[in-house]
Design a protein around this motif. Structure first.
Motif, PDB file in Angstrom:
ATOM      1  N   ILE A 227       0.804  -1.229   0.000  1.00  0.00           N
ATOM      2  CA  ILE A 227       0.000   0.000   0.000  1.00  0.00           C
ATOM      3  C   ILE A 227       0.831   1.271   0.000  1.00  0.00           C
ATOM      4  N   ALA A 228       2.111   1.171   0.385  1.00  0.00           N
ATOM      5  CA  ALA A 228       2.869   2.419   0.528  1.00  0.00           C
ATOM      6  C   ALA A 228       4.346   2.194   0.251  1.00  0.00           C
ATOM      7  N   LEU A 229       4.973   3.261  -0.201  1.00  0.00           N
ATOM      8  CA  LEU A 229       6.403   3.301  -0.478  1.00  0.00           C
ATOM      9  C   LEU A 229       7.022   4.363   0.418  1.00  0.00           C
ATOM     10  N   VAL A 230       8.022   3.973   1.202  1.00  0.00           N
ATOM     11  CA  VAL A 230       8.741   4.930   2.034  1.00  0.00           C
ATOM     12  C   VAL A 230       9.783   5.637   1.171  1.00  0.00           C
ATOM     13  N   VAL A 231       9.648   6.930   1.059  1.00  0.00           N
ATOM     14  CA  VAL A 231      10.634   7.760   0.376  1.00  0.00           C
ATOM     15  C   VAL A 231      10.919   8.965   1.258  1.00  0.00           C
ATOM     16  N   GLN A 232      11.971   9.662   0.949  1.00  0.00           N
ATOM     17  CA  GLN A 232      12.367  10.844   1.708  1.00  0.00           C
ATOM     18  C   GLN A 232      11.788  12.088   1.031  1.00  0.00           C
ATOM     19  N   PRO A 233      10.810  12.747   1.673  1.00  0.00           N
ATOM     20  CA  PRO A 233      10.258  13.976   1.075  1.00  0.00           C
ATOM     21  C   PRO A 233      11.089  15.216   1.380  1.00  0.00           C
ATOM     22  N   GLY A 234      12.205  15.030   2.106  1.00  0.00           N
ATOM     23  CA  GLY A 234      13.018  16.181   2.479  1.00  0.00           C
ATOM     24  C   GLY A 234      12.652  16.721   3.844  1.00  0.00           C
ATOM     25  N   VAL A 235      12.096  15.865   4.716  1.00  0.00           N
ATOM     26  CA  VAL A 235      11.770  16.276   6.077  1.00  0.00           C
ATOM     27  C   VAL A 235      12.584  15.434   7.048  1.00  0.00           C
ATOM     28  N   GLU A 236      13.088  16.081   8.075  1.00  0.00           N
ATOM     29  CA  GLU A 236      13.887  15.384   9.081  1.00  0.00           C
ATOM     30  C   GLU A 236      14.155  16.356  10.217  1.00  0.00           C
ATOM     31  N   PHE A 237      14.649  15.835  11.294  1.00  0.00           N
ATOM     32  CA  PHE A 237      15.089  16.659  12.411  1.00  0.00           C
ATOM     33  C   PHE A 237      16.360  16.040  12.965  1.00  0.00           C
ATOM     34  N   ASP A 238      17.197  16.880  13.545  1.00  0.00           N
ATOM     35  CA  ASP A 238      18.344  16.367  14.280  1.00  0.00           C
ATOM     36  C   ASP A 238      18.212  16.860  15.715  1.00  0.00           C
ATOM     37  N   HIS A 239      19.299  17.061  16.397  1.00  0.00           N
ATOM     38  CA  HIS A 239      19.211  17.438  17.802  1.00  0.00           C
ATOM     39  C   HIS A 239      18.658  18.847  17.999  1.00  0.00           C
ATOM     40  N   VAL A 240      18.977  19.757  17.072  1.00  0.00           N
ATOM     41  CA  VAL A 240      18.610  21.166  17.277  1.00  0.00           C
ATOM     42  C   VAL A 240      17.917  21.801  16.070  1.00  0.00           C
ATOM     43  N   ASN A 241      17.763  21.081  14.978  1.00  0.00           N
ATOM     44  CA  ASN A 241      17.202  21.651  13.751  1.00  0.00           C
ATOM     45  C   ASN A 241      16.048  20.808  13.227  1.00  0.00           C
ATOM     46  N   VAL A 242      15.158  21.482  12.501  1.00  0.00           N
ATOM     47  CA  VAL A 242      14.077  20.808  11.790  1.00  0.00           C
ATOM     48  C   VAL A 242      14.153  21.214  10.328  1.00  0.00           C
ATOM     49  N   PHE A 243      14.109  20.226   9.432  1.00  0.00           N
ATOM     50  CA  PHE A 243      14.057  20.483   7.997  1.00  0.00           C
ATOM     51  C   PHE A 243      12.602  20.450   7.563  1.00  0.00           C
ATOM     52  N   ASP A 244      12.076  21.609   7.165  1.00  0.00           N
ATOM     53  CA  ASP A 244      10.673  21.700   6.779  1.00  0.00           C
ATOM     54  C   ASP A 244      10.460  21.207   5.349  1.00  0.00           C
ATOM     55  N   TYR A 245       9.265  20.694   5.126  1.00  0.00           N
ATOM     56  CA  TYR A 245       8.896  20.205   3.798  1.00  0.00           C
ATOM     57  C   TYR A 245       8.839  21.354   2.802  1.00  0.00           C
ATOM     58  N   ASP A 246       9.452  21.139   1.632  1.00  0.00           N
ATOM     59  CA  ASP A 246       9.422  22.100   0.526  1.00  0.00           C
ATOM     60  C   ASP A 246       8.822  21.375  -0.673  1.00  0.00           C
ATOM     61  N   ARG A 247       7.564  21.634  -0.940  1.00  0.00           N
ATOM     62  CA  ARG A 247       6.880  20.870  -1.991  1.00  0.00           C
ATOM     63  C   ARG A 247       7.429  21.162  -3.385  1.00  0.00           C
ATOM     64  N   THR A 248       8.113  22.280  -3.559  1.00  0.00           N
ATOM     65  CA  THR A 248       8.679  22.564  -4.882  1.00  0.00           C
ATOM     66  C   THR A 248       9.792  21.586  -5.240  1.00  0.00           C
ATOM     67  N   ALA A 249      10.364  20.908  -4.231  1.00  0.00           N
ATOM     68  CA  ALA A 249      11.467  19.982  -4.485  1.00  0.00           C
ATOM     69  C   ALA A 249      11.004  18.555  -4.752  1.00  0.00           C
ATOM     70  N   THR A 250       9.688  18.302  -4.694  1.00  0.00           N
ATOM     71  CA  THR A 250       9.194  16.924  -4.831  1.00  0.00           C
ATOM     72  C   THR A 250       8.280  16.729  -6.035  1.00  0.00           C
TER      73      THR A 250
END
Length: 440
Positions: A227-250
């Motif tokens: 039913i689903a495929l795991v892919v990286q949409p460009g979202v992640e977090f580390d210890h002090v930062n959050v990478f927000d989703y940018d739909r223009t890149a997907t």
């Protein structure tokens, strides 16, 4: 082997609606902590929805994982809480995440895969109906990076084991998730500088390799249950930062699903995304959103706030000392954080307590920490919490208390703070239209 279908299952119905153009999805709660499980069930009850709760292969395995629970134990925990909350069991969906040789990477591949066989059978036999087949990790005698064909071939092996287990147990046929374009279970291990979404051709290669491997194993009839495929949409977090989703890149990546009638994307590590980005992810076909550390992060915020309230209301000899106990136990047993948090003592202490990656979540089951947590809640239950202190330390909950939406018990305050981390997911997935503005 009976291929069967997912007709009538809530996940299948959701994906059918999504593929037909509805902006709908489901969020997956990835936590084994009873407070988080209860909050998820309470939120689903308020929304009138199903609840999807998943255990990862490092939390729960045939030996107990780091939680001490086997798959059947975790199922009993979740369903027991559902019963206590009078939440229908048929609205609980259980999933297993990153099921494969992850826990045994330090062993030869055949040894690790034999353990993975037992792991996945235990999950399916215990009634988990959403299964993530993840064989992406290299084992002791593997090259550093595995080819798509090897990953898919090992996944096909586990698929057969899962199907045999489902047939033996006579339970609901599982739905499957493939793909692994994400960091290892538990989130990023280091501070990240940049993040790139999965290239479209890479996603297509993953689908093609799995489809070919399943067919070669005589399992092609099961493909509609992927039913689903795991892919990286460009979202992640580390210890002090959050990478927000940018739909223009997907844009190109999203096109991969155009010819896949029953596939959506699954997004891991969506913790701390802003509400508008969560909604955009669902609009862009990440119809399954996974969240875990962000929920225990919210629980820690609530408990630490209550610990500071306790210092104002309870004499020192009777205080729980929760924050101090957490610090002492994390220093005494550093295995879950020492390889991840670097820098000077102040930086390490700050990370232990407050980092987005929330390595503290591994310590809540510690007997001393759990005893301190219970003492904290008991103390505040006994003395009561004056409204001005709730305003000072938990202002959003204060606003809801004043509006008659919440009571002042410490358990209710913790639960509501955790649900604050879930409410944006429910809205993004089209499950709930309820919106609590700040302070209300």
């Amino acid at each position: 082997m009976n291929a069967g279908t997912l007709a009538g299952s809530p996940l299948a119905e959701l994906i059918t609606r999504h593929k037909a153009g509805a902006v709908v999805g489901i969020y997956s709660v990835c936590s084994a902590h009873p407070t988080i499980v209860r909050a998820a069930i309470t939120q689903a009850a308020a929304d009138g929805s199903h609840v999807l709760i998943e255990a990862t292969s490092n939390q729960v395995d045939q030996y107990g994982g780091y939680t001490g629970m086997r798959p059947a134990d975790f199922r009993s925990l979740v369903l027991g809480i559902a019963d206590e909350e009078e939440f229908p069991r048929d609205r609980v969906i259980l999933g297993g995440d990153h099921l494969g040789p992850n826990r045994w990477q330090d062993r030869p591949a055949e040894v690790a895969m034999a353990e993975a066989d037992v792991l996945i059978a235990a999950y399916v036999e215990a009634g988990y109906t959403k299964i993530h087949l993840d064989c992406s990790m290299s084992c002791a005698d593997d090259p550093p990076t595995l080819s798509d064909d090897v990953v898919a071939g090992r996944s096909a092996r586990l698929l057969r084991i899962a199907e045999d287990a489902a047939e033996r147990s006579g339970g609901v046929l599982p739905a499957y998730v493939i793909g692994t374009e994400v960091p290892v279970p538990g989130g990023a291990h280091e501070t990240l500088d940049a993040l790139t979404p999965t290239p479209a051709d890479r996603a297509r290669a993953t689908i093609a390799a799995h489809r070919t491997a399943f067919a070669a194993a005589g399992l092609d009839a099961l493909w509609p249950r992927v039913i689903a495929l795991v892919v990286q949409p460009g979202v992640e977090f580390d210890h002090v930062n959050v990478f927000d989703y940018d739909r223009t890149a997907t844009v190109a990546l999203r096109g991969v699903l155009d010819d896949e009638q029953h596939l959506v994307f699954e997004a891991h590590s969506t913790d701390y995304q802003r509400p508008e980005q969560l909604r955009e992810l669902v609009e862009d076909h990440w119809a399954i959103l996974k969240v875990g550390p962000g929920l225990t992060f919210a629980m820690r915020e609530a408990l630490f706030s209550l610990a500071r309230i306790e210092k104002e209301l309870v004499e020192p000899p009777s205080q729980s000392g929760l924050i101090e106990v957490v610090e002492r136990r994390m220093l005494a047993e550093p295995a879950y954080w020492q390889a991840y948090y670097h820098g000077d003592p102040t930086a390490q202490r700050t990370a232990r307590r407050y980092s987005y990656s929330d390595r503290l979540r591994y310590y809540w089951p510690d007997p001393e920490i759990d005893a301190a947590r219970k003492t904290l809640l008991d103390n505040l239950d006994r003395v009561g919490i004056p409204l001005p202190l709730i305003s000072q330390f938990m202002p959003d909950q204060y606003g809801r208390i004043r509006a008659g939406l919440l009571d002042t018990s410490p358990d209710a305050l913790v639960m509501d703070r955790v649900r604050d981390a879930m409410r944006p997911y429910a809205r993004a997935c089209g499950i709930s239209a309820v919106h609590y503005p700040d302070g209300a």
